[in-house]
Design an enzyme around this catalytic site. Structure first.
Site, PDB file in Angstrom:
ATOM      1  N   SER A   1       7.701   3.998  -0.594  1.00  0.00           N
ATOM      2  CA  SER A   1       6.298   4.682  -0.105  1.00  0.00           C
ATOM      3  C   SER A   1       7.269   4.987   1.536  1.00  0.00           C
ATOM      4  O   SER A   1       6.300   6.037   2.202  1.00  0.00           O
ATOM      5  CB  SER A   1       6.099   3.636   0.768  1.00  0.00           C
ATOM      6  OG  SER A   1       5.590   2.939  -0.058  1.00  0.00           O
TER       7      SER A   1
ATOM      8  N   GLY B   1       0.732  -1.233   0.099  1.00  0.00           N
ATOM      9  CA  GLY B   1       0.080  -0.141   0.103  1.00  0.00           C
ATOM     10  C   GLY B   1       0.953   1.726  -0.044  1.00  0.00           C
ATOM     11  O   GLY B   1       1.947   1.321  -0.193  1.00  0.00           O
TER      12      GLY B   1
ATOM     13  N   GLY C   1       5.773   3.884  -8.729  1.00  0.00           N
ATOM     14  CA  GLY C   1       6.662   2.591  -9.176  1.00  0.00           C
ATOM     15  C   GLY C   1       5.394   1.378  -9.229  1.00  0.00           C
ATOM     16  O   GLY C   1       5.719   0.507  -9.647  1.00  0.00           O
ATOM     17  N   HIS C   2       4.896   1.649  -7.672  1.00  0.00           N
ATOM     18  CA  HIS C   2       3.827   1.017  -8.352  1.00  0.00           C
ATOM     19  C   HIS C   2       2.649   1.070  -9.357  1.00  0.00           C
ATOM     20  O   HIS C   2       2.382  -0.162 -10.103  1.00  0.00           O
ATOM     21  CB  HIS C   2       2.862   0.777  -7.046  1.00  0.00           C
ATOM     22  CG  HIS C   2       3.390   0.499  -5.742  1.00  0.00           C
ATOM     23  ND1 HIS C   2       3.720   1.447  -4.643  1.00  0.00           N
ATOM     24  CD2 HIS C   2       4.021  -0.664  -4.749  1.00  0.00           C
ATOM     25  CE1 HIS C   2       3.907   1.134  -3.925  1.00  0.00           C
ATOM     26  NE2 HIS C   2       4.620   0.020  -3.614  1.00  0.00           N
TER      27      HIS C   2
END
Ligand code: PAF
Length: 277
Positions: free
Chosen positions: A183, A28, A33-34
């Protein structure tokens, strides 16, 4: 976009899908990038699943499990906009019901670098990744090169345990000044954020040295160490010039080499790497 919070809901939904499934596993607090992995999966697979689960078993007792940034509503909006088909969002009790005590213990690939610095980390990663593969049954799973050792550990697990999934590793996505997206970058205050560019600068230095003909890996490690040590907010965990396959430290640079590092900026531990092919 389907949001699935339980294993039974996931299994019911998955049963109905006939085409290829791509999977992006995340903890999460999504960033570009995700999302680049989600886009790649969408381009290559008929259905794209994303899992969001801050996996407690991959954090050490003194690490940042409690502080790890979480914002599910924001994540779901980003995934909806990017066009993911389904999101699996289990609770910890769903993934680790009382009494669950079987784990995946990765071999040699997990012993060095992050594995040495974070005992038990890759056991937690491999266990949750295998569980998510078994639950979602993707044909392909997408990982970021930023976590190069994680990708190597997962590739090895998939090969050794005959897991029917293809592993795709996609390039690290960086901020304008080179900082790898993570993150954990949200932990950095403005001065630390500025100091954090030292990771990428030191990787660039390694690249320049090696491309310029330097073959003594220790000199490369030393020059990177000097550059990072000049930054008062940075404290080195490790600087490595290793064989990209075995992750064994090199005396002489041969290719492909993985140049990687872990550096604490204030209280935030950041990792990054480049592969020289
Ligand atoms: O890379 C991550 O975010 C995690 O290690 C992963 C692969 C989602 C497993 O918890």
């Amino acid at each position: 976009m389907k949001v699935l919070r339980s294993i039974s809901a996931l299994r019911d939904y998955r049963k109905q899908l006939a085409g290829s499934v791509g999977l992006v596993l995340t903890m999460g607090f999504l960033h570009e990038g995700h999302l680049s992995l989600v886009r790649r999966s969408k381009a290559e697979c008929e259905y794209t699943f994303v899992s969001i689960f801050v996996n407690p078993t991959q954090f050490g007792p003194d690490e940042d499990f409690g502080a790890y940034p979480r914002d599910t509503n924001r994540d779901l909006k980003l995934l909806e906009n990017t066009g993911a088909d389904a999101v699996f969002l289990p609770g910890a009790g769903e993934m680790y019901p009382p009494g669950a005590d079987t784990v995946v213990v990765p071999g040699k690939t997990a012993h060095r670098l992050e594995g040495a610095a974070r005992p038990g980390h890759f056991r937690g990663v491999a266990t949750v990744v295998l569980k998510l593969f078994n639950l979602i049954q993707p044909q392909r799973a997408y990982f970021g090169q930023k976590d190069a050792q994680q990708a190597a550990v997962i590739r090895k697990m998939v090969a050794d345990l005959d897991v029917p999934v293809e592993i795709a590793v996609m390039p690290t996505v960086r901020e304008g000044d080179g900082l790898a997206m993570s993150s954990r970058n949200t932990y950095l205050n403005p001065a630390e954020r500025e100091a954090a560019t030292v990771l990428y600068r030191s990787l660039k230095l390694a690249e320049e040295l090696i491309n310029g003909g330097e073959r003594d890996a220790e000199i490369v490690r030393q020059r990177m160490t000097e550059l990072i040590s000049a930054e008062p907010l940075a404290h080195i965990d490790y600087v490595s010039v290793a064989d990209a396959g075995s992750l064994d430290e090199l005396a002489f640079v041969i290719r492909p080499a993985l140049v990687s590092l872990a550096v604490r900026i204030g209280r935030t531990r950041l990792i990054d790497n480049v592969t020289l092919t």
